[in-house]
Write a protein that holds these residues in place. Structure first.
Motif, PDB file in Angstrom:
ATOM      1  N   HIS A  46       0.842  -1.200   0.000  1.00 38.70           N
ATOM      2  CA  HIS A  46       0.000   0.000   0.000  1.00 38.70           C
ATOM      3  C   HIS A  46       0.874   1.244   0.000  1.00 38.70           C
ATOM      4  O   HIS A  46       2.108   1.151   0.056  1.00 38.70           O
ATOM      5  CB  HIS A  46      -0.987  -0.010   1.169  1.00 38.70           C
ATOM      6  CG  HIS A  46      -0.377   0.041   2.531  1.00 38.70           C
ATOM      7  ND1 HIS A  46       0.233  -1.036   3.119  1.00 38.70           N
ATOM      8  CD2 HIS A  46      -0.282   1.055   3.437  1.00 38.70           C
ATOM      9  CE1 HIS A  46       0.663  -0.705   4.328  1.00 38.70           C
ATOM     10  NE2 HIS A  46       0.369   0.566   4.535  1.00 38.70           N
ATOM     11  N   ALA A  47       0.226   2.406  -0.025  1.00 37.02           N
ATOM     12  CA  ALA A  47       0.927   3.651  -0.325  1.00 37.02           C
ATOM     13  C   ALA A  47       1.525   4.348   0.876  1.00 37.02           C
ATOM     14  O   ALA A  47       2.287   5.300   0.698  1.00 37.02           O
ATOM     15  CB  ALA A  47      -0.032   4.619  -1.040  1.00 37.02           C
ATOM     16  N   HIS A  48       1.215   3.947   2.101  1.00 37.20           N
ATOM     17  CA  HIS A  48       1.759   4.654   3.252  1.00 37.20           C
ATOM     18  C   HIS A  48       3.288   4.716   3.164  1.00 37.20           C
ATOM     19  O   HIS A  48       3.951   3.759   2.760  1.00 37.20           O
ATOM     20  CB  HIS A  48       1.337   3.978   4.555  1.00 37.20           C
ATOM     21  CG  HIS A  48      -0.024   4.398   5.013  1.00 37.20           C
ATOM     22  ND1 HIS A  48      -0.863   3.574   5.739  1.00 37.20           N
ATOM     23  CD2 HIS A  48      -0.701   5.571   4.863  1.00 37.20           C
ATOM     24  CE1 HIS A  48      -1.995   4.224   6.001  1.00 37.20           C
ATOM     25  NE2 HIS A  48      -1.918   5.432   5.493  1.00 37.20           N
ATOM     26  N   ILE A  49       3.829   5.862   3.597  1.00 33.76           N
ATOM     27  CA  ILE A  49       5.249   6.142   3.396  1.00 33.76           C
ATOM     28  C   ILE A  49       6.156   5.155   4.137  1.00 33.76           C
ATOM     29  O   ILE A  49       7.269   4.879   3.693  1.00 33.76           O
ATOM     30  CB  ILE A  49       5.562   7.594   3.805  1.00 33.76           C
ATOM     31  CG1 ILE A  49       4.918   8.557   2.792  1.00 33.76           C
ATOM     32  CG2 ILE A  49       7.054   7.859   3.890  1.00 33.76           C
ATOM     33  CD1 ILE A  49       5.421   8.375   1.366  1.00 33.76           C
ATOM     34  N   ASP A  50       5.692   4.591   5.256  1.00 37.17           N
ATOM     35  CA  ASP A  50       6.532   3.607   5.943  1.00 37.17           C
ATOM     36  C   ASP A  50       6.578   2.282   5.189  1.00 37.17           C
ATOM     37  O   ASP A  50       7.311   1.367   5.572  1.00 37.17           O
ATOM     38  CB  ASP A  50       6.081   3.401   7.396  1.00 37.17           C
ATOM     39  CG  ASP A  50       4.674   2.855   7.513  1.00 37.17           C
ATOM     40  OD1 ASP A  50       3.803   3.266   6.738  1.00 37.17           O
ATOM     41  OD2 ASP A  50       4.424   2.027   8.420  1.00 37.17           O
ATOM     42  N   HIS A  51       5.836   2.188   4.081  1.00 37.47           N
ATOM     43  CA  HIS A  51       5.898   1.012   3.210  1.00 37.47           C
ATOM     44  C   HIS A  51       6.436   1.353   1.812  1.00 37.47           C
ATOM     45  O   HIS A  51       6.991   0.490   1.140  1.00 37.47           O
ATOM     46  CB  HIS A  51       4.513   0.374   3.075  1.00 37.47           C
ATOM     47  CG  HIS A  51       4.038  -0.286   4.330  1.00 37.47           C
ATOM     48  ND1 HIS A  51       4.008  -1.647   4.510  1.00 37.47           N
ATOM     49  CD2 HIS A  51       3.597   0.244   5.493  1.00 37.47           C
ATOM     50  CE1 HIS A  51       3.563  -1.934   5.727  1.00 37.47           C
ATOM     51  NE2 HIS A  51       3.300  -0.789   6.340  1.00 37.47           N
ATOM     52  N   SER A  52       6.256   2.607   1.394  1.00 36.73           N
ATOM     53  CA  SER A  52       6.637   2.987   0.026  1.00 36.73           C
ATOM     54  C   SER A  52       7.734   4.047  -0.044  1.00 36.73           C
ATOM     55  O   SER A  52       8.284   4.300  -1.117  1.00 36.73           O
ATOM     56  CB  SER A  52       5.410   3.539  -0.714  1.00 36.73           C
ATOM     57  OG  SER A  52       5.021   4.801  -0.174  1.00 36.73           O
ATOM     58  N   GLY A  53       8.067   4.673   1.085  1.00 40.75           N
ATOM     59  CA  GLY A  53       8.814   5.924   1.074  1.00 40.75           C
ATOM     60  C   GLY A  53      10.264   5.873   0.651  1.00 40.75           C
ATOM     61  O   GLY A  53      10.866   6.926   0.421  1.00 40.75           O
ATOM     62  N   LEU A  54      10.867   4.690   0.525  1.00 42.11           N
ATOM     63  CA  LEU A  54      12.243   4.630   0.016  1.00 42.11           C
ATOM     64  C   LEU A  54      12.316   4.144  -1.435  1.00 42.11           C
ATOM     65  O   LEU A  54      13.408   3.917  -1.961  1.00 42.11           O
ATOM     66  CB  LEU A  54      13.120   3.729   0.902  1.00 42.11           C
ATOM     67  CG  LEU A  54      13.539   4.327   2.247  1.00 42.11           C
ATOM     68  CD1 LEU A  54      14.500   3.403   2.986  1.00 42.11           C
ATOM     69  CD2 LEU A  54      14.180   5.706   2.079  1.00 42.11           C
ATOM     70  N   LEU A  55      11.167   4.035  -2.094  1.00 46.88           N
ATOM     71  CA  LEU A  55      11.188   3.647  -3.506  1.00 46.88           C
ATOM     72  C   LEU A  55      11.973   4.646  -4.364  1.00 46.88           C
ATOM     73  O   LEU A  55      12.753   4.233  -5.232  1.00 46.88           O
ATOM     74  CB  LEU A  55       9.757   3.502  -4.029  1.00 46.88           C
ATOM     75  CG  LEU A  55       8.997   2.259  -3.549  1.00 46.88           C
ATOM     76  CD1 LEU A  55       7.545   2.335  -3.973  1.00 46.88           C
ATOM     77  CD2 LEU A  55       9.651   0.979  -4.072  1.00 46.88           C
ATOM     78  N   PRO A  56      11.821   5.971  -4.150  1.00 47.91           N
ATOM     79  CA  PRO A  56      12.631   6.896  -4.960  1.00 47.91           C
ATOM     80  C   PRO A  56      14.136   6.728  -4.743  1.00 47.91           C
ATOM     81  O   PRO A  56      14.920   6.894  -5.680  1.00 47.91           O
ATOM     82  CB  PRO A  56      12.152   8.281  -4.497  1.00 47.91           C
ATOM     83  CG  PRO A  56      10.765   8.050  -3.998  1.00 47.91           C
ATOM     84  CD  PRO A  56      10.818   6.705  -3.339  1.00 47.91           C
ATOM     85  N   LYS A  57      14.533   6.403  -3.512  1.00 44.44           N
ATOM     86  CA  LYS A  57      15.952   6.144  -3.261  1.00 44.44           C
ATOM     87  C   LYS A  57      16.393   4.875  -3.981  1.00 44.44           C
ATOM     88  O   LYS A  57      17.494   4.822  -4.552  1.00 44.44           O
ATOM     89  CB  LYS A  57      16.210   6.013  -1.763  1.00 44.44           C
ATOM     90  CG  LYS A  57      17.660   5.685  -1.421  1.00 44.44           C
ATOM     91  CD  LYS A  57      17.868   5.553   0.068  1.00 44.44           C
ATOM     92  CE  LYS A  57      19.301   5.129   0.389  1.00 44.44           C
ATOM     93  NZ  LYS A  57      19.537   5.004   1.842  1.00 44.44           N
TER      94      LYS A  57
END
Length: 532
Positions: free
Chosen positions: A65-76
């Protein structure tokens, strides 16, 4: 000889944030989630370090899901060379298109502010974890997958999504691995929503697994059941008690889902006359954009029509620009402000708190989980003073907490969800929880599962997955990226901030300059004794 898969827990192990599991099968490497670490500064520093794997060698990412604690390092991940697919539901892809851009803006703006302070102090400057450009590139890699539709991610691995009931687009991941003579079946829970979730249908998934990887956020909590009527009645009481002619109700809230739930219920209460009509300001550009996505996906939601009515209400205002946000300070009369972030760690809520925490006519209503070491947790635990952006703020506002809007199932509901997944032949891994929550859920599960079937992995631990059980392997990161004992806890940064506040209080309460000198000499003497 058959190849046995390996699973590595590179986030949300012994702590709540940074969700990231790596599944290896032969030459194939699949990530399930790639989330940002939040909480104490010790944990957040992990966001700046190298990944414990080579991003260029990852074949696919499956996002729950989209919550940042699950998705937030995708740009890195993308910044460091990943260019494969990111599989997600349609709604998750839509939400990430705004959430990752917002996260990048936060990284860049906070680093810009820090670097200005560092230059004034003669310190080195730092670079953001990732930029808006990295986030934009990551969004192009999303591949939308329908619930229940099988997808192949590599040789011998396929998966499909099941509704997790946690957030618009949230999903559990069913994974099948063709491991020689048998097929291993894994289920990654993602985050599981509670019963009576306002905008989400109940979580679903099949039964009969080899391995289940289950979240544990509220594993030690048993909430009182709250249907729509009970939840709204509780919120009504909080609003009425907060109402003050010159006051404000400040609600730190996650911009996605929690804000839309609150808006729906507040709209209903004002629409029916249960509370007086008052301005509701959504002080978050991300929440504004997310609300539009929720409007587009309203047919996928329970009570989607009520949400649309609330969004369109004349009482509701969305702020976009910094000038619009600053203008909130000049509102006269009682008003309600919902601002991100939900743990008070970033975003516009910090300005709202600086403006209102020291006033006794204000109420701060916490409506979500507050991780250890966050400003929200300090307020929840009754701190009399806090530091926000280098300023000391005394807390005179009423601090209230509601757990009825949690996006997570409680301990009883999680145990029931796992029970319904039986039989589970090999093991349940408990992730995404702090110490008490992990132990609480473990004890619940051990009432119907053998104790050796329930495992609590540490950060960066790895397990070989056999047909009859998991074996921990010694391929660990040395030295550990973080001491497992410190994961999910406050750290020395928190202790230092509290020391500064305690020292200032002691000096302020001293009778005169002589007494203040005594306090300072005692502190210096203690430091000298420690050095000796």
């Amino acid at each position: 000889m058959a190849i046995e898969p390996i699973i590595r827990f590179h986030g949300a192990a012994g702590t709540v944030t940074g969700s990231c599991q790596l599944v290896e099968f032969g030459a194939t490497k699949i990530l399930v989630d790639c989330g940002l670490f939040q909480g104490s500064k010790t944990e957040k520093e992990l966001n700046y370090r190298s990944f414990p794997f080579d991003p260029k060698k990852i074949d696919a990412v499956i996002l729950t899901h989209a919550h940042i604690d699950h998705s937030g390092l995708l740009p890195k991940l993308v910044r460091l060379g990943y260019d494969g697919p990111i599989f997600a539901t349609s709604a998750t892809a839509d939400l990430c298109s705004v959430m990752l851009a917002d996260s990048a803006h936060i990284q860049e703006s906070e680093v810009d502010q820090l670097n200005r302070r560092n230059l004034r102090r003669g310190r080195h400057t730092v670079t953001p974890i990732y930029t808006a450009r990295d986030a934009a590139v990551a969004v192009t890699l999303f591949r939308q997958v329908r619930l229940g539709s099988w997808e192949r991610t590599g040789e011998g691995i396929r998966f499909r999504f099941w509704n997790a009931g946690h957030l618009l687009g949230s999903a559990s991941v069913e994974m099948e691995i063709d491991a020689g003579p048998s097929t291993l079946r894994l289920l990654f829970s993602g985050d599981i929503g509670p019963r009576h979730k306002l905008l989400q249908f109940d979580a679903k998934a099949p039964s009969g697994w080899d391995y289940v990887i289950c979240e544990s956020t509220y594993g030690d909590v048993e909430r009182k059941e709250a249907d729509d009527s009970a939840r709204r009645h509780t919120l009504q009481s909080e609003v009425l008690n907060a109402t003050h002619p010159n006051g404000a109700l400040i609600i730190p809230s996650f911009a996605v889902e929690r804000t839309q739930e609150l808006l729906t219920d507040l709209g209903h209460l004002m629409e029916t006359g249960a509370v007086p009509k008052a301005p509701i300001i959504i002080d978050s550009p991300l929440a504004s954009r997310a609300s539009e996505i929720f409007r587009r996906h309203a047919r996928e939601l329970e009570n989607g029509d009520a949400l649309v009515r609330a969004i369109e209400s004349k009482n509701v205002r969305f702020t976009e620009t910094a000038e619009q946000s600053k203008a909130i300070d000049f509102i006269r009369g009682f008003h309600i402000v919902i601002a991100a972030s939900g743990m008070c760690e970033a975003g516009r809520i910090r300005h709202r708190l600086k403006n209102w925490l020291w006033r006794d006519e204000a109420t701060v209503l916490l409506v979500g989980y507050q991780a250890a070491g966050t400003l929200g947790r300090l307020l929840e635990e009754g701190a009399s003073a806090v530091r926000i952006q280098g300023e000391d703020i005394h807390v005179r506002a009423r601090i209230r907490k509601l757990d009825i809007y949690s996006g997570h199932a409680d301990g009883t509901e999680l145990a029931e969800w796992v029970r319904a997944r039986q039989p589970i032949s090999a093991a349940v891994f408990l992730v995404h929880g702090e110490e008490d929550a992990l132990e609480g859920l473990r004890q619940r599960l051990c009432t119907f599962l053998p104790e050796d079937h329930v495992t609590r992995p540490r950060l960066d631990s790895a397990f070989r997955l056999g047909t009859h059980g998991a074996v921990e392997i010694s391929e660990a990161i040395r030295p550990p990226r973080i001491d497992p004992v410190r994961a999910g806890r406050t750290d020395w940064h928190n202790d230092f901030q509290k020391l500064i506040l305690d020292l200032q209080d002691e000096l302020a309460e001293a009778a005169d300059d002589k007494a203040r000198g005594v306090v300072i000499r005692r502190l210096r003497r203690a430091l000298q004794e420690e050095e000796a």
